[in-house]
Enzyme design. Sequence first.
Site, mmCIF file in Angstrom:
data_model
loop_
_atom_site.group_PDB
_atom_site.id
_atom_site.type_symbol
_atom_site.label_atom_id
_atom_site.label_comp_id
_atom_site.label_asym_id
_atom_site.label_seq_id
_atom_site.Cartn_x
_atom_site.Cartn_y
_atom_site.Cartn_z
ATOM 1 N N CYS A 291 9.714 1.295 4.025
ATOM 2 C CA CYS A 291 10.656 0.262 4.460
ATOM 3 C C CYS A 291 12.041 0.832 4.690
ATOM 4 O O CYS A 291 12.923 0.135 5.160
ATOM 5 C CB CYS A 291 10.703 -0.858 3.436
ATOM 6 S SG CYS A 291 11.325 -0.263 1.873
ATOM 7 N N GLU B 48 -4.775 -3.884 -2.013
ATOM 8 C CA GLU B 48 -6.234 -3.662 -1.952
ATOM 9 C C GLU B 48 -6.547 -2.374 -1.180
ATOM 10 O O GLU B 48 -7.665 -1.875 -1.236
ATOM 11 C CB GLU B 48 -6.951 -4.873 -1.330
ATOM 12 C CG GLU B 48 -6.709 -5.104 0.158
ATOM 13 C CD GLU B 48 -5.379 -5.805 0.448
ATOM 14 O OE1 GLU B 48 -4.463 -5.778 -0.388
ATOM 15 O OE2 GLU B 48 -5.275 -6.379 1.551
ATOM 16 N N LYS C 297 -0.837 -6.990 -9.393
ATOM 17 C CA LYS C 297 -1.853 -7.033 -8.326
ATOM 18 C C LYS C 297 -1.477 -5.935 -7.323
ATOM 19 O O LYS C 297 -0.588 -6.109 -6.491
ATOM 20 C CB LYS C 297 -1.835 -8.429 -7.670
ATOM 21 C CG LYS C 297 -3.147 -8.889 -7.082
ATOM 22 C CD LYS C 297 -3.686 -8.021 -5.995
ATOM 23 C CE LYS C 297 -2.947 -8.149 -4.697
ATOM 24 N NZ LYS C 297 -3.361 -7.136 -3.683
ATOM 25 N N GLU D 219 9.024 -4.359 13.493
ATOM 26 C CA GLU D 219 8.675 -3.275 12.566
ATOM 27 C C GLU D 219 7.329 -2.690 12.993
ATOM 28 O O GLU D 219 6.307 -3.372 12.953
ATOM 29 C CB GLU D 219 8.564 -3.812 11.128
ATOM 30 C CG GLU D 219 8.230 -2.707 10.132
ATOM 31 C CD GLU D 219 8.113 -3.186 8.698
ATOM 32 O OE1 GLU D 219 7.496 -4.247 8.463
ATOM 33 O OE2 GLU D 219 8.619 -2.491 7.802
ATOM 34 N N PHE E 209 0.815 -1.226 0.000
ATOM 35 C CA PHE E 209 0.000 0.000 0.000
ATOM 36 C C PHE E 209 0.842 1.268 0.000
ATOM 37 O O PHE E 209 0.408 2.322 -0.453
ATOM 38 C CB PHE E 209 -0.948 0.017 1.226
ATOM 39 C CG PHE E 209 -0.294 0.456 2.513
ATOM 40 C CD1 PHE E 209 -0.109 1.809 2.799
ATOM 41 C CD2 PHE E 209 0.179 -0.468 3.436
ATOM 42 C CE1 PHE E 209 0.512 2.224 3.967
ATOM 43 C CE2 PHE E 209 0.806 -0.063 4.603
ATOM 44 C CZ PHE E 209 0.970 1.293 4.870
ATOM 45 N N SER F 8 5.128 -7.035 3.442
ATOM 46 C CA SER F 8 5.631 -7.418 4.762
ATOM 47 C C SER F 8 6.405 -8.738 4.679
ATOM 48 O O SER F 8 6.197 -9.538 3.758
ATOM 49 C CB SER F 8 4.451 -7.569 5.725
ATOM 50 O OG SER F 8 3.608 -8.600 5.246
HETATM 51 P P1 NAD Z 1 1.359 -6.652 2.986
HETATM 52 O O1 NAD Z 1 2.367 -7.737 3.073
HETATM 53 O O2 NAD Z 1 0.224 -6.671 3.912
HETATM 54 O O3 NAD Z 1 0.720 -6.614 1.503
HETATM 55 C C1 NAD Z 1 1.536 -6.627 0.350
HETATM 56 C C2 NAD Z 1 0.759 -7.288 -0.788
HETATM 57 O O4 NAD Z 1 0.474 -8.640 -0.447
HETATM 58 C C3 NAD Z 1 -0.576 -6.615 -1.071
HETATM 59 O O5 NAD Z 1 -0.762 -6.548 -2.465
HETATM 60 C C4 NAD Z 1 -1.589 -7.554 -0.423
HETATM 61 O O6 NAD Z 1 -2.824 -7.557 -1.063
HETATM 62 C C5 NAD Z 1 -0.920 -8.908 -0.587
HETATM 63 N N1 NAD Z 1 -1.298 -9.872 0.470
HETATM 64 C C6 NAD Z 1 -1.731 -9.589 1.723
HETATM 65 N N2 NAD Z 1 -1.953 -10.734 2.402
HETATM 66 C C7 NAD Z 1 -1.648 -11.743 1.574
HETATM 67 C C8 NAD Z 1 -1.645 -13.178 1.705
HETATM 68 N N3 NAD Z 1 -2.011 -13.773 2.845
HETATM 69 N N4 NAD Z 1 -1.248 -13.904 0.654
HETATM 70 C C9 NAD Z 1 -0.876 -13.326 -0.500
HETATM 71 N N5 NAD Z 1 -0.857 -11.973 -0.693
HETATM 72 C C10 NAD Z 1 -1.224 -11.201 0.339
HETATM 73 O O7 NAD Z 1 2.175 -5.266 3.090
HETATM 74 P P2 NAD Z 1 1.591 -3.798 3.206
HETATM 75 O O8 NAD Z 1 1.006 -3.613 4.575
HETATM 76 O O9 NAD Z 1 0.771 -3.474 2.030
HETATM 77 O O10 NAD Z 1 2.935 -2.948 3.091
HETATM 78 C C11 NAD Z 1 3.778 -2.643 4.176
HETATM 79 C C12 NAD Z 1 4.914 -3.617 4.279
HETATM 80 O O11 NAD Z 1 5.665 -3.618 3.065
HETATM 81 C C13 NAD Z 1 5.917 -3.228 5.357
HETATM 82 O O12 NAD Z 1 6.330 -4.379 6.026
HETATM 83 C C14 NAD Z 1 7.068 -2.614 4.576
HETATM 84 O O13 NAD Z 1 8.313 -2.674 5.219
HETATM 85 C C15 NAD Z 1 7.044 -3.463 3.347
HETATM 86 N N6 NAD Z 1 7.703 -2.806 2.223
HETATM 87 C C16 NAD Z 1 8.906 -3.299 1.853
HETATM 88 C C17 NAD Z 1 9.595 -2.699 0.820
HETATM 89 C C18 NAD Z 1 10.930 -3.222 0.405
HETATM 90 O O14 NAD Z 1 11.439 -2.786 -0.614
HETATM 91 N N7 NAD Z 1 11.533 -4.137 1.131
HETATM 92 C C19 NAD Z 1 9.035 -1.600 0.150
HETATM 93 C C20 NAD Z 1 7.780 -1.140 0.549
HETATM 94 C C21 NAD Z 1 7.121 -1.759 1.603
#
Ligand code: NAD
Length: 494
Positions: free
Chosen positions: A287, A182, A179, A385, A155, A232
């Site tokens: 991140c 959401e 994708k 985190e 997000f 995450s």
């Molecule tokens: P998230 O892991 O909740 O969601 C990321 C994606 O995974 C979304 O598209 C979501 O719809 C999908 N998703 C969620 N649950 C899922 C499941 N059970 N199975 C498959 N797909 C699923 O992350 P978020 O809250 O959207 O973003 C924040 C996180 O992203 C933080 O931990 C941040 O550190 C990390 N992040 C990392 C980087 C990097 O480059 N390392 C960059 C940006 C954000």
Amino acid sequence: MKVKIPVQTLVCQNFVNGEFVSGSGEKINIISPYNGQLIGEFASATPSEVNAAINSAKSAQLIWAEMPMKERTKVMFNFRSILLRDLDEITHLKCSESGKNFDEGKAGLLKGIEVLEFAIALQNMDIGGRIEVSRGVSCEYRREPIGVVANITPFNFPAMVPMWTIPIALTLGNAYIWKPSEKTPLTSMRIASALKEAGLPDGLFQVLQGGKETVEAIIDHSLVKAVGFVGSTKIAKAVYERGTKLGKRVLALGGAKNHIVLLPDANPELAGIGISDSFTGCAGQRCMAASVLLAVGDPKDTQKHIEKIVERASSLKLGTEMGAIITKAQVEFLHEAIARAEKAGAKILLDGRLAKAPAGMEEGNWIGPTIIDHVSAQTEAASVELFGPIISIIRCHDISEAMKIENNVEYGNACSVFTSSGALAEKVVKLASTGMVGVNVGVPVPREPFSFGGINASKFGHGDITGQHSLDFWSNIKKVTVKWEKQNDNNWMS
Ligand code: NAD
């Protein structure tokens, strides 16, 4: 600039074969973190809608792959002009759904455009190689598209993170399935329509909205050969395991807990601004945000630096200089985490729980910058985190103690040092257990052609998702060995 929040509910859709179409799966609301208002809604793509979109992407990709890179690049030139033309409009939309302030939103999109410029340059850079390996025999390598590739994004950067990969993967001749999160899917519609207007043939860029079910259907589809993921750590690991079990190429970037090592000889101005901006930028929801400050040496020698950090962070105006938090539940979690740190013996130097919402946005998700001092390395505030504008200060006797604490955290995204000594900076650079390191830089984000990405629990898989080394992830290398005439010194190797 103040972010313009949509007043009507926008209908967010999938983008398939060049058309916006509604999904028929689970219905999801899009709420603005700024004011808690419903600004959009969508219905997720079902597994059968995912299958159909990927099947038609494959047909489109076979034609796209036949085109020389120079022709594919023309579309990317147009794409760049359209994004720059619509920069402000797209920025307002992405900020209204993600909670970013306007400047951060704009900077993120411009950073994505830098990747696009790198992709545009590939036509002149990635020229392959050929040598005569023995008399009359030559070897060359050719870079070829993989086919259909997918990317799943978080997000917090609705445009920048997808733009790490969209231009590179498409320019290399692949079809791209996206994708989006959401929570922030509206931006994807602007990117899709920009690509269509740029002249990208239908079917090459398919956007499928949804959550877990949509992601799993994408990963499982036999035509999807490579999967990029950013989010995450928990989900990154699950996506990596699911994809690699099916024999796919997967690179999954995860979460972070980033450290800043503050040495007494640091320039207080540079450190004060750099550290404050690092943990408050994007309201700590990135991140690369600084999360732990390792203040080294006698506390009275770093006092002036810490005062500067407090001064700058406490001056930020919510709503314009610092944005909102993605959900109400996350604000609650942050409040509870601060309370737990306090209970564990830490001292709150700046308490964001007391901050007031900007006028007219009382229903939004707000918390102010929070600085927690005397945090112990074993506690939640030092190792988990939190993903909010919170920094935990741990007092350390020397660099070795600081780096031991840094090394013990499971993540490995970023670490920075603030100092005026090159030798001490080099020590921290060498000892940091992260993929990205900064010297007197609070947010050490590499620029193309350097790739973005961490190590340890911040990345699952090998190689890079963007930058020069991502070419090997988003394409295949074919080695061609050629002989046209019989040679006198023939042997089995020539
Ligand atoms: P998230 O892991 O909740 O969601 C990321 C994606 O995974 C979304 O598209 C979501 O719809 C999908 N998703 C969620 N649950 C899922 C499941 N059970 N199975 C498959 N797909 C699923 O992350 P978020 O809250 O959207 O973003 C924040 C996180 O992203 C933080 O931990 C941040 O550190 C990390 N992040 C990392 C980087 C990097 O480059 N390392 C960059 C940006 C954000």
